[in-house]
Design an enzyme around this catalytic site. Sequence first.
Site, PDB file in Angstrom:
ATOM      1  N   GLN A 129      -5.636  13.986  52.261  1.00 53.82           N
ATOM      2  CA  GLN A 129      -4.291  14.497  51.950  1.00 53.82           C
ATOM      3  C   GLN A 129      -4.293  15.577  50.866  1.00 53.82           C
ATOM      4  OE1 GLN A 129      -0.518  13.281  52.701  1.00 53.82           O
ATOM      5  NE2 GLN A 129      -0.814  15.418  52.111  1.00 53.82           N
ATOM      6  N   HIS A 159      -4.066  18.234  60.403  1.00 47.12           N
ATOM      7  CA  HIS A 159      -2.812  18.855  59.997  1.00 47.12           C
ATOM      8  C   HIS A 159      -3.148  20.346  59.875  1.00 47.12           C
ATOM      9  CE1 HIS A 159      -1.586  14.794  59.000  1.00 47.12           C
ATOM     10  NE2 HIS A 159      -0.410  15.200  58.592  1.00 47.12           N
ATOM     11  N   GLU A 205       0.715  23.698  58.569  1.00 47.99           N
ATOM     12  CA  GLU A 205       2.052  23.102  58.360  1.00 47.99           C
ATOM     13  C   GLU A 205       2.726  23.870  57.221  1.00 47.99           C
ATOM     14  OE1 GLU A 205       2.225  18.978  57.226  1.00 47.99           O
ATOM     15  OE2 GLU A 205       4.383  18.853  57.594  1.00 47.99           O
ATOM     16  N   ASP A 264       5.503  11.230  62.833  1.00 51.79           N
ATOM     17  CA  ASP A 264       5.017  11.652  61.514  1.00 51.79           C
ATOM     18  C   ASP A 264       5.410  10.680  60.407  1.00 51.79           C
ATOM     19  OD1 ASP A 264       3.638  13.162  59.695  1.00 51.79           O
ATOM     20  OD2 ASP A 264       4.925  14.925  59.794  1.00 51.79           O
TER      21      ASP A 264
HETATM   22 FE   FE2 Z   1       1.540  14.290  59.099  1.00 53.18          FE
END
Ligand code: FE2
Length: 426
Positions: A151, A209, A212, A308
């Site tokens: 993340q 990801h 985004e 999500d």
């Molecule tokens: Fe996500």
Amino acid sequence: MHDLLIAGGTLPNGEIADIAVKDGRIAAVEKGIGADAKETVDLSGFLLSPPFVDPHFHMDATLSYGLPRINKSGTLLEGIALWGELKKVMTFDEVVERAIEYCDWAVSMGLLAIRSHVDVCDERLIAVEALLEVRKRVSSYLDLQLVAFPQDGLYRSPGARDLLLRALDRGVDVVGGIPHFERTMDDGRRSVTDLCEIAAERGLLVDLHCDETDDPMSRHIEQLVFETNRLGLNGRVAGSHLTSMHSMDNYYVSKLLPLMAEAEVSAIANPLINIAIQGRHDTYPKRRGLTRVPEMIGYGIRVGWGQDCCLDPWYSLGTADMLDVAFMGLHVAQMTSSADMRKCFDMVTSENAAILRLDGYGLEPGCQASFVALDANDPVDALRLRAERVLVVSKGKIVYRNPRKSPELALPNRPGTVSRRSGRGR
Ligand code: FE2
């Protein structure tokens, strides 16, 4: 003798048929089976569909809305910062409890397979250990596929690469990433290469990801497509979000989409979140921030709708209902023709199942006996009504009966009916 006979349901193609179930598999799909079964359920007048599948979720953060505070700006970046605060103090037991509760919600909505990203940027790997435990506990009725997700950035966050490898060693299924969050475009590009090489070495799927952002120059999807071809990962890679494509130059997109199709890279759009988070820096006109869904489908690219988030640092709503997701998606993408709406139903069922490469998905003999009955005439009707779930069968067993449709109940928690967590700030 069959274990279960589902009589008279309407299949998505409009045919009316009985479904016989034996040993967790569909034994027969035809009219008037009339065979002996230990249990028979009459579903005449209801739509019978393969289960819903969510290809993009964050189960480690779900149902944490308000912990430790609420995202005031509504932006992706404040959400990431807020999640960082929660991550430092959350415990294994809390993550397991929230995730199991969400899985109960999912079952009651006929959502029986979920790909969840799990944050690896934590030296304790609390979320990873918790979701591995949850995957084990729910495996008899829900397929949970886990993505190792750095993340805070594979390179931007100290030690993230080693933690990602540790998570994969522990049994996490898919390689994730977040190239647009690295410190530079070049770091993002290198992270895509690195992550694809890790996946190729280990024989794993990839789901990043990717782009985004509203920045039209965020083009990590290009590198993802290139590495997919270079490493022979064709058909095993998905790009999640791809919101920058909304803002890209049209000529560039006309070059990009055929390359995506050629590499068999799938796309996962998350309409609830994309419409809520993107365009926050715009005045007016304000961009929608959804990637180019019908255009990609037109080029033969597989596209799924994902949820999500649900009640977490990024999104303050949600009920585990994939019909909500498709409903928002078809509006934002303007997929309102009859054929397009039908496609949107497929995108939360069979298309998502294909992205997850689920084994035995479908309503044919030999498939896993997992399906959902909806109070609707057909798939488009189901979308219009966000139809009530009548009955959910997973791997041959009835796991949910709707109290409003059937007197005898085996009832997991439905979204909004749960009081266990109501004292915790939501
Ligand atoms: Fe996500």
